[in-house]
Scaffold this active site. Sequence first.
Site, PDB file in Angstrom:
ATOM      1  N   ARG A  87      -3.781  18.963  -3.540  1.00  0.00           N
ATOM      2  CA  ARG A  87      -3.804  18.966  -1.884  1.00  0.00           C
ATOM      3  C   ARG A  87      -3.056  20.251  -1.486  1.00  0.00           C
ATOM      4  O   ARG A  87      -2.041  20.812  -1.862  1.00  0.00           O
ATOM      5  CB  ARG A  87      -2.893  17.653  -1.568  1.00  0.00           C
ATOM      6  CG  ARG A  87      -2.573  17.719  -0.161  1.00  0.00           C
ATOM      7  CD  ARG A  87      -2.401  16.178   0.220  1.00  0.00           C
ATOM      8  NE  ARG A  87      -3.014  15.090  -0.369  1.00  0.00           N
ATOM      9  CZ  ARG A  87      -3.719  14.064   0.329  1.00  0.00           C
ATOM     10  NH1 ARG A  87      -3.597  13.906   1.495  1.00  0.00           N
ATOM     11  NH2 ARG A  87      -4.285  13.251  -0.260  1.00  0.00           N
ATOM     12  N   HIS A 110     -11.862   7.083   0.920  1.00  0.00           N
ATOM     13  CA  HIS A 110     -12.760   8.132   1.555  1.00  0.00           C
ATOM     14  C   HIS A 110     -13.385   7.495   2.757  1.00  0.00           C
ATOM     15  O   HIS A 110     -12.909   7.278   3.690  1.00  0.00           O
ATOM     16  CB  HIS A 110     -13.581   8.744   0.397  1.00  0.00           C
ATOM     17  CG  HIS A 110     -13.974  10.290   1.004  1.00  0.00           C
ATOM     18  ND1 HIS A 110     -13.759  10.723   2.242  1.00  0.00           N
ATOM     19  CD2 HIS A 110     -14.906  10.850   0.558  1.00  0.00           C
ATOM     20  CE1 HIS A 110     -14.077  11.553   2.554  1.00  0.00           C
ATOM     21  NE2 HIS A 110     -15.324  11.968   1.650  1.00  0.00           N
ATOM     22  N   HIS A 154      -3.187  11.510   8.086  1.00  0.00           N
ATOM     23  CA  HIS A 154      -4.277  12.324   7.603  1.00  0.00           C
ATOM     24  C   HIS A 154      -3.934  13.179   6.631  1.00  0.00           C
ATOM     25  O   HIS A 154      -2.820  13.806   6.541  1.00  0.00           O
ATOM     26  CB  HIS A 154      -5.104  13.125   8.680  1.00  0.00           C
ATOM     27  CG  HIS A 154      -6.151  13.692   8.142  1.00  0.00           C
ATOM     28  ND1 HIS A 154      -6.301  14.849   7.784  1.00  0.00           N
ATOM     29  CD2 HIS A 154      -7.609  13.233   8.411  1.00  0.00           C
ATOM     30  CE1 HIS A 154      -7.967  15.392   7.472  1.00  0.00           C
ATOM     31  NE2 HIS A 154      -8.336  14.323   7.979  1.00  0.00           N
ATOM     32  N   ARG A 177     -11.382  14.451  16.822  1.00  0.00           N
ATOM     33  CA  ARG A 177     -12.576  13.392  16.702  1.00  0.00           C
ATOM     34  C   ARG A 177     -12.392  12.037  17.252  1.00  0.00           C
ATOM     35  O   ARG A 177     -13.255  11.321  17.938  1.00  0.00           O
ATOM     36  CB  ARG A 177     -13.076  13.257  15.196  1.00  0.00           C
ATOM     37  CG  ARG A 177     -13.410  14.367  14.463  1.00  0.00           C
ATOM     38  CD  ARG A 177     -13.699  14.367  13.195  1.00  0.00           C
ATOM     39  NE  ARG A 177     -12.352  13.687  12.295  1.00  0.00           N
ATOM     40  CZ  ARG A 177     -12.457  13.602  11.133  1.00  0.00           C
ATOM     41  NH1 ARG A 177     -13.482  13.513  10.369  1.00  0.00           N
ATOM     42  NH2 ARG A 177     -11.288  13.046  10.521  1.00  0.00           N
ATOM     43  N   THR A 236       5.612   8.460   7.119  1.00  0.00           N
ATOM     44  CA  THR A 236       4.266   9.182   7.109  1.00  0.00           C
ATOM     45  C   THR A 236       4.656  10.535   7.666  1.00  0.00           C
ATOM     46  O   THR A 236       5.398  10.737   8.941  1.00  0.00           O
ATOM     47  CB  THR A 236       3.315   8.330   7.861  1.00  0.00           C
ATOM     48  OG1 THR A 236       2.070   9.072   8.145  1.00  0.00           O
ATOM     49  CG2 THR A 236       3.802   8.152   9.443  1.00  0.00           C
ATOM     50  N   ARG A 283     -22.387  12.940   6.842  1.00  0.00           N
ATOM     51  CA  ARG A 283     -21.695  13.980   6.032  1.00  0.00           C
ATOM     52  C   ARG A 283     -22.865  14.946   5.448  1.00  0.00           C
ATOM     53  O   ARG A 283     -22.244  16.137   5.029  1.00  0.00           O
ATOM     54  CB  ARG A 283     -21.070  13.377   5.306  1.00  0.00           C
ATOM     55  CG  ARG A 283     -19.984  14.270   4.456  1.00  0.00           C
ATOM     56  CD  ARG A 283     -19.258  15.136   5.041  1.00  0.00           C
ATOM     57  NE  ARG A 283     -18.310  14.481   6.152  1.00  0.00           N
ATOM     58  CZ  ARG A 283     -17.085  14.451   5.955  1.00  0.00           C
ATOM     59  NH1 ARG A 283     -16.506  14.378   4.857  1.00  0.00           N
ATOM     60  NH2 ARG A 283     -16.281  14.116   7.141  1.00  0.00           N
TER      61      ARG A 283
END
Length: 461
Positions: A72, A297, A343, A352, A392, A426
Amino acid sequence: MFSRIASKSFISTTTNLARNAGCRRLASTKTLEETLREVIPPKQEQLKKLKAEHAQTVVGDVKVENIIGGMRGLKAMLWEASVLDPIEGIRFHGLSIPECREVLPSAPGGKEMTPESMLWLLMTGKVPTPHQSKQFSEELAEKGKSRASLPKTLHPMTQLSMGVAALNHDSAFQAAYERGTKKSEYWTHTLEDCINLVAKLPALAARIYRNVFHPDRPLVPIDKNLDLTGNYSNMLGFGSNESMTEYLRLYIALHGDHEGGNASAHTVSYVHLVGSTLADPYLAYSAALNALAGPLHGLANQEVLRWQIAMQKEIGNTITHDNIREYLWRTLKSGQVVPGYGHGVLRNPDPRFVALQDFCKTRPDLQASPTIQLVQQTAEVAPEVLKEHGKTKNPYPNVDAASGCVLYHYGLTEFKYYTVIFGVSRALGAVTQLVWARALGLPIERPKSYSMDALEKLIKN
């Protein structure tokens, strides 16, 4: 809170530039391939210069947390079409989502940007003219037939992955490679496969929907006068619902690309895994669809919708901030997460999500829907609750907080199918990077791995 990320003055300036660029190209009738032949050589030179002048330049550190934490945040991938900023959100060749909605052509009679116009932008970095977009729609319709027949007892995503892999029977890239085509021409054969893949996905996906959920309904033929999503909506059985068709256009365009580090993109493209082996686009994207089918996902919007419906049943149609807040806390105290919030990269509301909310605000039927009202009011309450909870990094809604709920409102209530729509979408970013990987001659992926013992030894040394 959920205002557009960029300032109005910046959006206005950039939008005007994009509009002027579009006007200058208005007379252009160049095809996608012709446009790519113009833009590829400068990019090839840019890559050569980067290799020659900066190959040894350090651009970041690698920490133990990167190695054991799913890589990450590690700067280790090249991805041309989009860049995701934690604060601003996604940009496609520099254009924000609001700007794309302003400048990308819509379908005849529609207002939302079409996926094929988004694909053109992703591939070329240029805004297509309405004429180019319409011609591209016609080409996709011409190539769009799919005759796959799959067992209806299989999960829809399993069927989609199998159906896409089976398309490799007619792979132009595979045939050219076996003939010994020049490496410099790899990208042209890859482009042919990629356009065929994008063209065939809606019919394949619609056939799966009918196969699993409505086997008694025949699949209507492709209408060459409709755009990609117009045909997809029609084959699903929602062609008479203009709002649903427009929503699908927006949904598919928005979900088309989100940088290269997410699991499905990383699987398929560039020097990344399957695509980097010179597997043809069908095999590469089939692998990406298997990544997309994972619960962490592509299944996220289903989880959001289940959670929203459960909350709606409990609190009823009298929706208040207080009873939403109470339900949020019950969810968190039970050890569960609040789906649709947070996220891996973003630290602000997902643009979005904002775009989908803007769409809902233009539709009276959506504004009157208790499900959509609950989504909107939850987005007003949840960030403060999650901040107070303190576990978070990003307490704001992502795109999944709204996307499935709108599909549900319009009557597409089969949760298991939602990821198939994501899979249709996608492909836009995935095929873009496959073409560019071939054009730039990017190598096979081969990072270095360590065992924990070897990592501890490395740390000591």
